[in-house]
Design a protein around this motif. Structure first.
Motif, mmCIF file in Angstrom:
data_model
loop_
_atom_site.group_PDB
_atom_site.id
_atom_site.type_symbol
_atom_site.label_atom_id
_atom_site.label_comp_id
_atom_site.label_asym_id
_atom_site.label_seq_id
_atom_site.Cartn_x
_atom_site.Cartn_y
_atom_site.Cartn_z
ATOM 1 N N LEU A 98 2.348 0.838 -4.276
ATOM 2 C CA LEU A 98 1.227 1.480 -4.961
ATOM 3 C C LEU A 98 1.550 2.890 -5.472
ATOM 4 O O LEU A 98 1.231 3.210 -6.630
ATOM 5 C CB LEU A 98 0.004 1.505 -4.033
ATOM 6 C CG LEU A 98 -1.279 2.068 -4.636
ATOM 7 C CD1 LEU A 98 -1.749 1.193 -5.796
ATOM 8 C CD2 LEU A 98 -2.377 2.161 -3.569
ATOM 9 N N PRO A 99 2.177 3.766 -4.683
ATOM 10 C CA PRO A 99 2.405 5.134 -5.180
ATOM 11 C C PRO A 99 3.320 5.226 -6.392
ATOM 12 O O PRO A 99 3.263 6.226 -7.126
ATOM 13 C CB PRO A 99 3.033 5.846 -3.965
ATOM 14 C CG PRO A 99 2.614 5.051 -2.776
ATOM 15 C CD PRO A 99 2.584 3.638 -3.265
ATOM 16 N N ILE A 100 4.190 4.229 -6.618
ATOM 17 C CA ILE A 100 5.138 4.334 -7.727
ATOM 18 C C ILE A 100 4.623 3.693 -9.013
ATOM 19 O O ILE A 100 5.278 3.782 -10.057
ATOM 20 C CB ILE A 100 6.493 3.711 -7.343
ATOM 21 C CG1 ILE A 100 6.357 2.198 -7.119
ATOM 22 C CG2 ILE A 100 7.079 4.396 -6.127
ATOM 23 C CD1 ILE A 100 7.679 1.501 -6.841
ATOM 24 N N PHE B 286 -1.804 0.646 -11.561
ATOM 25 C CA PHE B 286 -2.226 1.236 -10.289
ATOM 26 C C PHE B 286 -3.567 0.650 -9.839
ATOM 27 O O PHE B 286 -3.724 0.222 -8.686
ATOM 28 C CB PHE B 286 -2.328 2.758 -10.432
ATOM 29 C CG PHE B 286 -2.680 3.475 -9.164
ATOM 30 C CD1 PHE B 286 -1.681 3.899 -8.298
ATOM 31 C CD2 PHE B 286 -4.010 3.735 -8.828
ATOM 32 C CE1 PHE B 286 -2.003 4.571 -7.121
ATOM 33 C CE2 PHE B 286 -4.333 4.391 -7.648
ATOM 34 C CZ PHE B 286 -3.323 4.811 -6.798
ATOM 35 N N GLU B 287 -4.539 0.633 -10.744
ATOM 36 C CA GLU B 287 -5.851 0.089 -10.397
ATOM 37 C C GLU B 287 -5.769 -1.399 -10.094
ATOM 38 O O GLU B 287 -6.408 -1.888 -9.150
ATOM 39 C CB GLU B 287 -6.843 0.341 -11.535
ATOM 40 C CG GLU B 287 -7.241 1.805 -11.703
ATOM 41 C CD GLU B 287 -8.317 1.965 -12.751
ATOM 42 O OE1 GLU B 287 -8.704 0.947 -13.369
ATOM 43 O OE2 GLU B 287 -8.786 3.105 -12.949
ATOM 44 N N ASN C 17 -0.509 5.256 -13.098
ATOM 45 C CA ASN C 17 -1.971 5.238 -13.031
ATOM 46 C C ASN C 17 -2.557 5.486 -14.416
ATOM 47 O O ASN C 17 -3.340 6.412 -14.640
ATOM 48 C CB ASN C 17 -2.453 6.299 -12.042
ATOM 49 C CG ASN C 17 -3.933 6.161 -11.741
ATOM 50 O OD1 ASN C 17 -4.576 5.183 -12.123
ATOM 51 N ND2 ASN C 17 -4.490 7.151 -11.077
ATOM 52 N N TRP D 143 -3.227 -3.135 -8.931
ATOM 53 C CA TRP D 143 -2.589 -3.369 -7.635
ATOM 54 C C TRP D 143 -3.482 -2.916 -6.482
ATOM 55 O O TRP D 143 -3.521 -3.549 -5.422
ATOM 56 C CB TRP D 143 -1.246 -2.652 -7.591
ATOM 57 C CG TRP D 143 -0.336 -3.137 -6.505
ATOM 58 C CD1 TRP D 143 0.085 -2.443 -5.410
ATOM 59 C CD2 TRP D 143 0.272 -4.430 -6.402
ATOM 60 N NE1 TRP D 143 0.916 -3.219 -4.632
ATOM 61 C CE2 TRP D 143 1.049 -4.449 -5.224
ATOM 62 C CE3 TRP D 143 0.235 -5.575 -7.202
ATOM 63 C CZ2 TRP D 143 1.779 -5.547 -4.813
ATOM 64 C CZ3 TRP D 143 0.961 -6.697 -6.798
ATOM 65 C CH2 TRP D 143 1.723 -6.664 -5.621
ATOM 66 N N MET D 144 -4.219 -1.829 -6.688
ATOM 67 C CA MET D 144 -5.116 -1.338 -5.645
ATOM 68 C C MET D 144 -6.229 -2.351 -5.372
ATOM 69 O O MET D 144 -6.596 -2.596 -4.211
ATOM 70 C CB MET D 144 -5.717 0.003 -6.055
ATOM 71 C CG MET D 144 -6.581 0.652 -4.981
ATOM 72 S SD MET D 144 -7.021 2.357 -5.383
ATOM 73 C CE MET D 144 -7.888 2.105 -6.940
ATOM 74 N N THR E 158 0.814 -1.221 0.000
ATOM 75 C CA THR E 158 0.000 0.000 0.000
ATOM 76 C C THR E 158 0.846 1.268 0.000
ATOM 77 O O THR E 158 0.591 2.200 -0.777
ATOM 78 C CB THR E 158 -0.931 0.009 1.229
ATOM 79 O OG1 THR E 158 -1.677 -1.213 1.260
ATOM 80 C CG2 THR E 158 -1.875 1.187 1.179
ATOM 81 N N VAL E 159 1.855 1.316 0.865
ATOM 82 C CA VAL E 159 2.598 2.552 1.093
ATOM 83 C C VAL E 159 3.804 2.687 0.164
ATOM 84 O O VAL E 159 4.152 3.798 -0.252
ATOM 85 C CB VAL E 159 3.050 2.638 2.566
ATOM 86 C CG1 VAL E 159 3.848 3.907 2.819
ATOM 87 C CG2 VAL E 159 1.852 2.577 3.496
#
Length: 418
Positions: free
Chosen positions: A163-165, A180-181, A168, A183-184, A159-160
């Motif tokens: 995901l941000p890297i 991004f989607e 998207n 993995w989310m 998550t931390v």
């Protein structure tokens, strides 16, 4: 008039500061209720006075400046630490919770005067609840294994850190895969499964068959159905109870599908609830009637695999990507009529992946998506009934097949309402 309003506000804030200390003091006093009078560093009166002192410092700050309140706070901290040290040396108890709680109460009293009263009051209640949860939290830590701690760290890393890297946007030539989607959604399903896994680890089978079945349905209703089927073969006398647990797992599994759609596609949920809601209710009622009726009180064991193992997470992510490509390709080349076939075949093996894929399909009408997901859900019920027939006892398989059939009929009846 203005002076009266100012005085009323100050009175309210100082009263809140005092109430915060009394609330925490009641909890602290209850925890140490066996201690003799005078043997505790702080009780209800001490915590009440501490928070009121903090509130009074907040009241003084605009008048006297920050130096006096800061000096009082430092003197207060030194006093609390000295007395805590004396108690620790006398009793051999080096817990710092009481001292930290007293300092926190002082700060909350200060905040009650200078900050938002609602936020301060909510913080006080939260801290009191945390202090009161000592035994459950310590019990949780005693049961926690390295594998579960590692799983939580994996979830946080997913998550931390990861995901941000991730980009998207679609990265394939067909504009189907958004990392991004993807993995989310993997994180979301993994988190839901991990909650069920933790609930099973905390309660064990002693908490009851139906609770075990419900928790197993959060992790994997298919795995629980197969596990209970094997146990019914070994111990046929438990077939009714085992079937009840499998029914509850099926009900929770369908409810989980509704939860997923509610989070990622609310419009689909409105259509899908009419289809899966009656089916989930039928399974829950069947499981409740079978599990709560008189009979053997023995509880079966179900030990699910950790849903956040690295291999499990990556395998689900790849499966979700593959199902997404297949469903979108089927929609592109064959239209919405092909989705039912894809959903049925995929639903036989995995319900989460096809649910996520269909719910996120662009430009797909909500009713078409809902019907496709319902087909996958009913196919999944069929697959679990087949597993029960192959691996379980006759009583287990027949009971599960009858209630599953009723659930499917209830869902089909709901389809005529849409």
């Amino acid at each position: 008039m203005m002076t009266s309003l100012v005085m009323a506000d100050a009175f309210q804030r100082l009263s809140l500061a005092l109430a915060i200390g009394i609330l925490v003091g009641i909890e602290r006093g209850w925890q140490e209720r066996e201690a003799a009078p005078g043997k505790r560093v702080a009780g209800i009166r001490t915590y009440g006075l501490s928070s009121f002192l903090g509130g009074f410092c907040g009241f003084l700050q605009p008048i006297a400046g920050p130096i006096l309140p800061t000096a009082i706070f430092i003197f207060f901290c030194i006093t609390i630490l000295v007395f805590s040290r004396m108690q620790a040396l006398r009793e051999g108890d080096y817990s710092a919770t009481g001292a930290i709680a007293a300092i926190t109460v002082f700060a909350l009293g200060f905040g009650a005067v200078v900050a938002d009263m609602t936020t301060t009051a909510a913080s006080a209640v939260t801290i009191t609840a945390l202090l009161a949860a000592r035994e459950p939290l310590h019990g949780f830590l005693r049961k926690l294994t390295w594998l579960e701690l590692r799983a939580a760290l994996i979830l946080l890393t997913m998550t931390v850190v990861i995901l941000p890297i991730l980009p998207n946007e679609a990265v394939d030539p067909w504009q189907m895969i958004n990392p991004f989607e993807l993995w989310m959604l993997t994180i979301f399903v993994g988190a839901v499964s991990f909650v069920g896994y933790v609930m099973i680890r905390l309660t064990d089978a002693r908490a009851g068959l139906l609770l075990t079945g419900a928790c197993g349905g959060i992790v994997s209703s298919t795995a629980l159905t197969l596990s209970f089927a094997r146990q019914s073969k070994q111990t046929p006398v438990l077939s009714r109870l085992l079937a009840a647990g499998a029914m509850m797992a099926g009900a929770v599994s369908l409810s989980r599908v509704l939860l997923i759609c509610g989070v990622i596609a609310p419009a689909v949920l409105e259509e899908l609830a009419v289809l899966l809601g009656p089916a989930a209710a039928a399974l829950a009622i069947g499981g409740g009637l079978a599990g709560l009726s008189p009979g053997s009180g023995d509880n079966p064991d179900f030990s699910p695999k950790n849903p956040l193992e690295v291999i499990v997470v990556l395998r689900f992510a790849l499966l979700l990507a593959a199902v997404t490509i297949v469903t979108r390709a089927a929609l592109e080349f064959f239209g919405t009529q092909s989705l039912a076939v894809v959903a049925f075949i995929t639903g036989l093996g995995d319900l989460d992946a096809i649910t996520l894929s269909i719910a996120k399909l662009p430009n797909l009408p909500a009713d078409a998506a809902a019907h496709a997901i319902a087909v996958a859900a009913f196919a999944n019920l069929l697959a679990k009934t087949g597993l029960a027939a192959i691996a379980g006892s006759l009583g287990y398989a027949v009971r599960l097949a009858i209630v599953s059939g009723i659930a499917v009929l209830a869902g089909l009846a709901g389809s005529f309402m849409t």
